[in-house]
Motif scaffolding. Sequence first.
Motif, PDB file in Angstrom:
ATOM      1  N   ASN A  52      12.007   5.649   6.229  1.00 17.31           N
ATOM      2  CA  ASN A  52      10.671   5.017   6.549  1.00 17.31           C
ATOM      3  C   ASN A  52       9.578   5.232   6.616  1.00 17.31           C
ATOM      4  OD1 ASN A  52      10.542   3.316   9.457  1.00 17.31           O
ATOM      5  ND2 ASN A  52      11.389   4.356  10.917  1.00 17.31           N
ATOM      6  N   VAL A  53       9.273   6.015   6.727  1.00 18.98           N
ATOM      7  CA  VAL A  53       7.347   6.410   5.944  1.00 18.98           C
ATOM      8  C   VAL A  53       7.209   5.423   5.623  1.00 18.98           C
ATOM      9  CG1 VAL A  53       6.006   7.475   5.931  1.00 18.98           C
ATOM     10  CG2 VAL A  53       7.281   8.011   7.636  1.00 18.98           C
ATOM     11  N   LYS A  54       8.286   5.782   4.187  1.00 20.40           N
ATOM     12  CA  LYS A  54       7.096   4.491   2.779  1.00 20.40           C
ATOM     13  C   LYS A  54       7.319   2.629   3.033  1.00 20.40           C
ATOM     14  CE  LYS A  54       9.811   7.613  -0.762  1.00 20.40           C
ATOM     15  NZ  LYS A  54      10.854   7.951  -1.669  1.00 20.40           N
ATOM     16  N   LEU A  55       8.813   2.362   4.102  1.00 20.29           N
ATOM     17  CA  LEU A  55       8.231   1.017   4.193  1.00 20.29           C
ATOM     18  C   LEU A  55       7.481   0.495   5.186  1.00 20.29           C
ATOM     19  CD1 LEU A  55      12.467   0.992   5.434  1.00 20.29           C
ATOM     20  CD2 LEU A  55      10.948  -0.290   2.833  1.00 20.29           C
ATOM     21  N   LYS A  56       7.607   1.116   6.253  1.00 14.33           N
ATOM     22  CA  LYS A  56       6.153   1.166   6.863  1.00 14.33           C
ATOM     23  C   LYS A  56       4.248   1.328   5.822  1.00 14.33           C
ATOM     24  CE  LYS A  56       8.032   2.702  11.553  1.00 14.33           C
ATOM     25  NZ  LYS A  56       7.529   3.777  12.142  1.00 14.33           N
ATOM     26  N   THR A  57       4.204   1.773   4.851  1.00 15.43           N
ATOM     27  CA  THR A  57       3.122   2.181   4.400  1.00 15.43           C
ATOM     28  C   THR A  57       3.161   1.405   3.473  1.00 15.43           C
ATOM     29  OG1 THR A  57       3.876   3.915   3.228  1.00 15.43           O
ATOM     30  CG2 THR A  57       2.732   4.548   4.780  1.00 15.43           C
ATOM     31  N   SER A  58       4.458   0.378   2.836  1.00  7.95           N
ATOM     32  CA  SER A  58       4.535  -0.319   2.039  1.00  7.95           C
ATOM     33  C   SER A  58       4.073  -1.958   2.538  1.00  7.95           C
ATOM     34  CB  SER A  58       6.107  -0.357   1.343  1.00  7.95           C
ATOM     35  OG  SER A  58       6.100  -1.243   2.629  1.00  7.95           O
ATOM     36  N   VAL A  59       3.250  -2.527   1.167  1.00  7.30           N
ATOM     37  CA  VAL A  59       2.616  -3.831   1.336  1.00  7.30           C
ATOM     38  C   VAL A  59       3.366  -4.854   2.439  1.00  7.30           C
ATOM     39  CG1 VAL A  59       1.797  -6.026   0.463  1.00  7.30           C
ATOM     40  CG2 VAL A  59       1.986  -3.509  -1.540  1.00  7.30           C
ATOM     41  N   ARG A  60       2.395  -4.506   3.796  1.00  8.43           N
ATOM     42  CA  ARG A  60       3.080  -5.556   4.717  1.00  8.43           C
ATOM     43  C   ARG A  60       2.867  -7.178   3.814  1.00  8.43           C
ATOM     44  NH1 ARG A  60       3.117  -3.831   9.834  1.00  8.43           N
ATOM     45  NH2 ARG A  60       3.491  -5.521  10.588  1.00  8.43           N
ATOM     46  N   VAL A  61       4.140  -7.524   4.107  1.00  9.53           N
ATOM     47  CA  VAL A  61       4.556  -8.966   4.205  1.00  9.53           C
ATOM     48  C   VAL A  61       4.665 -10.263   5.607  1.00  9.53           C
ATOM     49  CG1 VAL A  61       6.886 -10.999   3.197  1.00  9.53           C
ATOM     50  CG2 VAL A  61       6.141  -8.254   2.654  1.00  9.53           C
ATOM     51  N   GLU A  62       3.094 -11.028   5.074  1.00  9.22           N
ATOM     52  CA  GLU A  62       2.699 -11.825   5.946  1.00  9.22           C
ATOM     53  C   GLU A  62       4.139 -12.488   6.609  1.00  9.22           C
ATOM     54  OE1 GLU A  62       0.359 -12.385   8.159  1.00  9.22           O
ATOM     55  OE2 GLU A  62      -0.232 -10.266   7.296  1.00  9.22           O
TER      56      GLU A  62
END
Length: 130
Positions: A52-62
């Motif tokens: 979950n932490v990895k997904l939150k810190t990954s590149v945000r998709v608009e």
Amino acid sequence: MAESKRTSEPINFVHQDEIWKAHVNMEKDSAEIWPNKWGFLTEVYREYKLENVKLKTSVRVEPPLHLVPQPETPPEKFIQVGPSPPVPQTTQALIGWRSGRSHLQLEKYGPVHHGRRSFLKELGWPLDAC
């Protein structure tokens, strides 16, 4: 009529203490046994938290433009409220004092004209058919 007084049994404090000790011992035993039976859940939860932490810190998709929330439109843009006429002095005049003015009426598109209709006339039957 019989009285509803109940004589309560005397409380056996030793017996109550033994019951409490049994509950405490059961809690202790359960706490010792739980990691052997259900400890795998803690590992799965740790893995879930890391992912979950990895997904939150990954590149945000608009999100696509049609899914982006639009800013709220202020109601003043579409609703204009004019001044009210003076409040009547009597309660008799108070009834319908706002709807008596054509520009303050609730029916914006005119009064509703439904009238009385006859089911027999709609079917084309004579009125004395019933």
